[in-house]
Design an enzyme around this catalytic site. Sequence first.
Site, short mmCIF file in Angstrom:
data_model
loop_
_atom_site.label_atom_id
_atom_site.label_comp_id
_atom_site.label_asym_id
_atom_site.label_seq_id
_atom_site.Cartn_x
_atom_site.Cartn_y
_atom_site.Cartn_z
N ASP A 194 -8.63 0.69 0.00
CA ASP A 194 -8.51 2.10 0.37
C ASP A 194 -9.75 2.85 -0.13
O ASP A 194 -10.21 2.64 -1.25
CB ASP A 194 -7.24 2.71 -0.24
CG ASP A 194 -6.86 4.03 0.42
OD1 ASP A 194 -5.83 4.08 1.10
OD2 ASP A 194 -7.61 5.02 0.24
N ILE A 195 -10.27 3.75 0.69
CA ILE A 195 -11.49 4.49 0.35
C ILE A 195 -11.24 5.50 -0.78
O ILE A 195 -12.17 5.90 -1.47
CB ILE A 195 -12.04 5.19 1.62
CG1 ILE A 195 -13.54 5.42 1.52
CG2 ILE A 195 -11.27 6.47 1.93
CD1 ILE A 195 -14.18 5.86 2.83
N ASN A 237 4.00 4.90 4.68
CA ASN A 237 4.19 6.31 5.06
C ASN A 237 4.35 6.41 6.58
O ASN A 237 3.57 5.82 7.33
CB ASN A 237 2.99 7.14 4.62
CG ASN A 237 2.81 7.15 3.11
OD1 ASN A 237 3.78 7.05 2.36
ND2 ASN A 237 1.58 7.25 2.65
N GLY A 240 4.06 11.52 5.05
CA GLY A 240 2.70 11.62 4.52
C GLY A 240 1.69 10.75 5.26
O GLY A 240 0.61 10.49 4.74
N GLN A 241 2.04 10.31 6.48
CA GLN A 241 1.10 9.48 7.23
C GLN A 241 -0.07 10.33 7.74
O GLN A 241 0.15 11.38 8.35
CB GLN A 241 1.81 8.80 8.41
CG GLN A 241 0.91 7.81 9.15
CD GLN A 241 1.65 7.02 10.23
OE1 GLN A 241 2.82 7.29 10.54
NE2 GLN A 241 0.96 6.05 10.81
N HIS A 247 0.00 0.90 8.70
CA HIS A 247 -0.62 0.28 7.52
C HIS A 247 0.34 0.32 6.35
O HIS A 247 1.11 1.26 6.19
CB HIS A 247 -1.93 0.98 7.15
CG HIS A 247 -1.79 2.46 6.96
ND1 HIS A 247 -1.75 3.33 8.01
CD2 HIS A 247 -1.65 3.21 5.84
CE1 HIS A 247 -1.60 4.57 7.55
NE2 HIS A 247 -1.53 4.52 6.23
N LEU A 248 0.26 -0.72 5.57
CA LEU A 248 1.06 -0.83 4.34
C LEU A 248 0.10 -0.65 3.16
O LEU A 248 -0.98 -1.23 3.15
CB LEU A 248 1.73 -2.20 4.36
CG LEU A 248 2.53 -2.70 3.17
CD1 LEU A 248 3.55 -3.73 3.68
CD2 LEU A 248 1.64 -3.35 2.14
N HIS A 249 0.49 0.18 2.21
CA HIS A 249 -0.29 0.34 0.98
C HIS A 249 0.22 -0.67 -0.05
O HIS A 249 1.43 -0.73 -0.30
CB HIS A 249 -0.10 1.73 0.37
CG HIS A 249 -0.57 2.87 1.22
ND1 HIS A 249 -1.74 3.56 0.97
CD2 HIS A 249 -0.03 3.45 2.32
CE1 HIS A 249 -1.88 4.53 1.87
NE2 HIS A 249 -0.86 4.49 2.70
#
Length: 112
Positions: free
Chosen positions: A30-31, A85, A91-92, A98-100
């Site tokens: 993640d950036i 999310n 909060g998307q 995508h999965l965090h």
Amino acid sequence: MTDCLFCKIAAGEIPAHVVKREGRLLAFRDINPQAPTHVLVIPTQHVSSLNDAADARLLGELLVFARTLAHEQGLAERGYRVVLNTNADGGQTVFHLHLHLLGGRRMTWPPG
Ligand code: 5GP
Ligand code: ZN
């Protein structure tokens, strides 16, 4: 999808720190990391959100992939969190599924 950020990352058109690519899934850092380890796992084919994910097998692969990554990143024993999310209240912000995978620190509950 031509105008999707994560489709472009999957296609190599936008650079990302790729951690793992296997089958129809890709993991990259993640950036804006929210933990010492913060990796995003995406299907390389465009799916907008969990609401639009019709392929149950793909969803299973996503979770198994995250679990394998947690092991490979040395998170499994101490623990980690997976977050998915969905839409505005969830909060998307990027509308490519995508999965965090978050780890490397103690998480709090409830989430914000
Ligand atoms: P969401 O809020 O949709 O669940 O998560 C989107 C995530 O994508 C955020 O954590 C954000 O930091 C990350 N992100 C946004 N743009 C980029 C980018 O260009 N590259 C990478 N590697 N991550 C990004
Ligand atoms: Zn996409």
